[in-house]
Each structure stands twice: as C-alpha cells, then as structure tokens.
Design a protein around this motif. Structure first.
Motif, mmCIF file in Angstrom:
data_model
loop_
_atom_site.group_PDB
_atom_site.id
_atom_site.type_symbol
_atom_site.label_atom_id
_atom_site.label_comp_id
_atom_site.label_asym_id
_atom_site.label_seq_id
_atom_site.Cartn_x
_atom_site.Cartn_y
_atom_site.Cartn_z
ATOM 1 N N ALA A 142 38.464 28.323 62.397
ATOM 2 C CA ALA A 142 37.158 28.850 62.129
ATOM 3 C C ALA A 142 36.512 27.837 61.201
ATOM 4 C CB ALA A 142 37.349 30.104 61.251
ATOM 5 N N ALA A 143 37.094 26.985 60.309
ATOM 6 C CA ALA A 143 36.262 25.995 59.576
ATOM 7 C C ALA A 143 35.629 24.980 60.453
ATOM 8 C CB ALA A 143 37.258 25.371 58.481
ATOM 9 N N PHE A 144 36.307 24.725 61.578
ATOM 10 C CA PHE A 144 35.547 23.769 62.694
ATOM 11 C C PHE A 144 34.706 24.488 63.517
ATOM 12 C CE2 PHE A 144 39.218 21.383 60.872
ATOM 13 C CZ PHE A 144 38.750 20.167 60.921
ATOM 14 N N ASP A 145 34.672 25.866 63.314
ATOM 15 C CA ASP A 145 33.768 26.556 64.196
ATOM 16 C C ASP A 145 34.284 26.699 65.634
ATOM 17 O OD1 ASP A 145 31.733 27.417 62.286
ATOM 18 O OD2 ASP A 145 30.739 25.415 62.794
ATOM 19 N N LYS A 146 35.602 26.639 65.587
ATOM 20 C CA LYS A 146 36.328 26.669 67.013
ATOM 21 C C LYS A 146 37.191 27.942 67.388
ATOM 22 C CE LYS A 146 34.404 23.043 68.545
ATOM 23 N NZ LYS A 146 34.999 21.722 68.513
ATOM 24 N N PRO A 147 37.669 28.481 68.238
ATOM 25 C CA PRO A 147 38.538 29.463 68.340
ATOM 26 C C PRO A 147 39.849 28.832 68.473
ATOM 27 C CG PRO A 147 37.513 28.907 70.403
ATOM 28 C CD PRO A 147 36.536 27.946 69.509
#
Length: 548
Positions: free
Chosen positions: A512-517
């Motif tokens: 989530a910190a990388f805005d990825k699932p």
C-alpha cells in the motif's frame, strides 16, 4: 610498529562495502596513520569477485569476531635457545634481558621445551652426583665456555665424555679404581698427576691456574686422544662452577608444555593461565615457530581492537560482537542509525550514491594518488552502487569522482560496467536460498526487525518462475531468526524496474505504501532501484502507520 586498525564493511557485503574497505585501508597506510587491514564479514558476491579478479586485488581477510587475540598484545620478545646451551649461558640471558624463561627450540625452530628461572636455579640446589656431565651429554664447548678455557690439545678423535668429574688431589698410586677411562679430571701443575690422568685415558684434562702441559705429556695426550684445556680459575673454583656446563636440555620442562598461538582468543588464554602456574608462556605463529612470550600482566594491559566502519553504521549490519571493539571512525552514505561509540570519533557521512565516492574524495582532498588497482575497484564500486547512475541515489559528485578515478584506473566506464553487471547478475544454477543470502541487510524499524535483500538480474523470467519457492524460503528465514518481515527486491537494472516479494508481517501495508495491490505476496514497481533511498523510507512509512 604501527597500531593495527581493522576496516570493515557490513555483513553480506556488496561491491561498495568491500572496495571502500580496501580503498580506505590504502588511504590510511599512505597517510602513514595505521597498519590498516581491510576485513570482510561474509562471502563475496559474484560481482565483487569479478571486480577483484579484474584488477588483481586480493580479497580482504575474513573475520567473524572482534574478540581480542594473543596477536593483539604487546608480547615480550622471544629469546630462543637450543637444547645444548649451558645452564650458565641460559642464566646470563635471563639476567641480561630481565625475563623469566627461555623457549628451547630444535634446529627446525620447533618448540621442544622451556627453561624457566626456577628450572635453572633449582640445579644449584640439587646435589648432583659426579657423573652429571657424562649423564647429561655435556659438550666440551660448554665446559670451555663456563671455565673461560682454551684448548691445549684438541684430538681429531676425542674420547667420549661419559665419565665422572674428578679433582686429581692424590698420589698417582692411590688413584687406581678412582680415576677411570673417559673421566673428566681437574688438576694443577703437578706433572705426575697430569701424566697419571693421561695414562688412564681420561676424556678431558682440565689444567687450572692458566698453566700449560710439558712437551712429553703433550705427545702422550695426543696419542691417547685426551683433550686438554687450561683455565685461569683455581681448582676449587673450576670444580665449583663446572656443573653449570650442563645443557639446559637436562633441566628444561619438556612434558605437557603450555603455549599459545597468536590466533588464540584471550578468554581462552586467561582460562588456561588460571589453571597453570608458569610465569611466562611461549607464543607460536601459524608455522609453530616461537615469536614471543606472554605473562599474566599482558592480559591486564589488553586493549580492544580498533575498528573503522565503512558503508554502514547500524549495529545489526556489523560484526556480531562489535561491543568488543573500539570504533574510531565511520565513513558512510546511509542514514545515521544506532551504532554507539566510547567517545568522539571521526564520522563522515555524505548523501552520495556510494561510500567509495567519499573514499575517493578523501584521496583527492589530501593530494594522495591511489594505486591503479585501488582506483579501479573504487570505480567499480561507484558503478555498482549507483547502477551506472540509474539509481535515484546517484549524484553529480559520483559522476565527477568516477570520471576522475577512471582516468587513473585506465578503464572505459561503459564497457567495464556492462561486463561487470553481466558477471554479477548471472543467477544460473543458484538456489532460492542462495539468492536470498547474496545481498541482504537487517534493519530495525519501530522496534521490528526487517530483513531486506536485493537481487540484480537480467533474467527476470527465471526469477518469476521461482517466485513461490522464494516466498517459502523467506518465511522460513524469518521464522528461524525470530524476525518480523522479509522483503526481496528483484531488480532489472537496464529496464529500471523491480518486482518486490514480501513475507511475514506488514506485507499489505508495504504494498500500500507504493500504492500497489499485493498479489501472491508480490508487486511490481517501475523505477524502484535503490534499497536505501526508495525502499527503506517506504518501509518506515508502512510500519509506522501500521503501528499508529
């Protein structure tokens, strides 16, 4: 003799860690500061091996402890003697050098015994019989040395000195059965006594008072192979000190010898010393040659080993028993972490792409030219840590330093970088476990232990095929080590992207910190190349938010 200082990179060393240590050691030696010794805390990566082989630079010494060793002590010099040396000579050496014992070595320089002061003085207390010289194999040279004597007659075939000591103080007719063949006889100027001893074929005739032998007796002694010497001492003094000619081999300690090797740890040495009662102990090198001696007082003056850290300043990334060392300097390009020191130290930390950039700058700043080999490995380290300036940690300073160092090293940067990356990123035949161990660091974040590994490759297809095996191995590692999280960056250098695998706690938060699932414990992040500048800040953010 300059003090030894060890220079160490971090555990599981990468190219920058190894090359910065080697380069900084050369810098320190050229400044004549220390006997600087680069060390490594783990195995070399493929890339680092390629670099060192290319520039013909030996790998640093491997060390896994900073415990003090015998070689760290300022030991006493070794005054070694051979077994035939006389007791008198041994005592003179002990008095002259103010020592308590002498190591005894054979002609191959191997330790065969120890002559202590108590061994030697005990010989004066013991009441030896008159056959001590013969029984101990005393040589005539020892006798001459003790008596400060000179030869009158030295036969080509001297008789064996295996008899007893006798002072010829009787009439010749009274010596039958008293003076025997091969005895050692002391006499004065009485011709009949000298002749009687020669006729009885003694091995050695000692004439006292500095007197000589008459011509007819000279010929007779030569015919009977009797050695004749004369001394200025009186008969009383000669008889009194003659036993000091006994070789030290007769009185030395030779059974259950206690000695140490220079690599022995002082904790072990202290334990042995507490169970023995010798005043001094020989120290041997790796070839079992005596190089010195130590006593209990040497342990009292023991100092911690001095250590310089390069390319890290986190306790968890350094040598396991770092508390046993005295950190005197740190040169790094990472965040300031949790290594503590005993006092103020030199600490140089710069926001550049490689520690080797900082080391190179120090050469330039002090007007010191590195060797071609050192310039070459420093170039390789800068290329490696900046991914040839593809990494976001790269700076203009790195580029300037690399250009200048490359001229000294005589390399084409682009061509060398391509060859180095090809050699270093080959994963052919490697197991998942080996991939996880080749470049890994542990970090403490919000009280959690996070393990972060990075694998650079040009073969992402293979890594995709073993992704499940990697996740399984990562879970096993953190369980065995009692850690919280394992993050693995699979980095394609030239396409400038990474696939991130996450195992353990906080995996969803990290993605989530990388805005990825997070899909099957992984996600891909284009542009992610740097563990230090891109991954660690995201881990800090993810874990801090999760624990808020």
């Amino acid at each position: 003799m300059k003090e030894t200082v060890y220079i160490s990179g971090h555990q599981n060393p990468d190219t920058d860690s190894i090359c910065a240590a080697i380069g900084y050691a050369e810098f320190k030696r050229k400044r004549n500061e220390y006997n600087a010794v680069p060390i490594r805390l783990g195995e070399l990566s493929q890339e680092t091996k390629y670099v060192l082989d290319y520039f013909n630079v030996p790998a640093p010494l491997f060390k896994d402890t900073m415990q003090p060793q015998v070689k760290d002590l300022k030991m006493d010099n070794a005054y070694c003697i051979t077994p035939e040396i006389s007791i008198m000579k041994a005592l003179e050496l002990i008095n002259e050098h103010k020592i308590d014992s002498l190591p005894i070595i054979d002609y191959d320089e191997n330790l065969v015994g120890v002559a202590t002061l108590s061994n030697l003085t005990g010989s004066y207390i013991d009441v030896w019989d008159d056959n001590i010289l013969g029984r101990s194999g005393t040589m005539v040279e020892n006798i001459m040395d003790v008596l400060t004597a000179d030869f009158i007659i030295k036969p080509q075939n001297p008789r064996p000195m295996n008899g007893k000591m006798v002072v010829h103080a009787m009439k010749p007719e009274s010596t039958d059965g008293f003076i025997m063949e091969n005895d050692i006889v002391i006499t004065g100027d009485r011709k009949e006594a000298q002749e009687d001893a020669i006729n009885k074929k003694v091995s050695l005739l000692i004439i006292t008072g500095g007197l000589d032998l008459e011509k007819d007796l000279y010929d007779k002694a030569l015919k009977n192979n009797v050695s004749v010497i004369h001394t200025d001492y009186t008969s009383f003094i000669a008889a009194r000190i003659l036993p000091q000619a006994v070789p030290v081999s007769h009185v030395m300690t030779k059974d259950e010898l206690v000695y140490f090797h220079q690599e022995d740890y002082l904790d072990d040495v202290q334990h042995v010393m507490s169970n023995t009662r010798f005043r001094a102990y020989p120290v041997l090198d790796h070839q079992n040659k005596v190089i010195g001696s130590i006593s209990r007082y040497h342990l009292l003056s023991n100092k911690k080993k001095k250590l310089i850290l390069v390319d890290h300043n986190e306790k968890t990334q350094s040598i396991g028993d770092i508390e046993d060392a005295e950190i005197i300097e740190i040169v790094d390009h990472h965040r300031v972490a949790n290594v503590s020191t005993f006092g103020p130290i030199f600490f140089r930390n710069e926001p550049v792409g490689s520690t080797s950039t900082i080391v190179s700058k120090m050469f330039f700043e002090h007007g010191i030219r590195p060797s071609r080999e050192t310039a070459g490995i420093l170039c390789a380290a800068i290329i490696s840590d900046t991914l040839l300036f593809r990494s976001p940690t790269s700076t203009q300073v790195d580029a300037w330093v690399l250009e200048r160092m490359a001229k000294i090293a005589g390399i084409d940067v682009e061509a060398f970088a391509l060859d180095m990356f090809k050699a270093g990123t080959s994963i052919e035949g490697k197991t998942p476990q080996e991939l996880l161990e080749q470049d890994v660091k542990a970090f403490s974040i919000e009280g959690e232990t996070i393990r972060v590994a990075q694998v650079f490759t040009m073969d992402m297809e293979y890594l995709e095929s073993v992704k499940k095996e990697l996740i399984t191995a990562m879970n096993k590692v953190i369980k065995e080590n009692g850690e919280n999280t394992f993050v693995l960056m699979l980095t394609d250098i030239f396409n400038e992207t990474s696939i991130v695998l996450a195992a353990g706690d906080f995996t969803e938060e990290i993605a989530a910190a990388f805005d990825k699932p997070l899909v099957d414990n992984s996600f891909e992040e284009p542009g992610l190349l740097s563990r230090k500048k891109q991954m660690i800040p995201k881990l800090n953010f993810a874990i801090s938010n999760a624990k808020a």
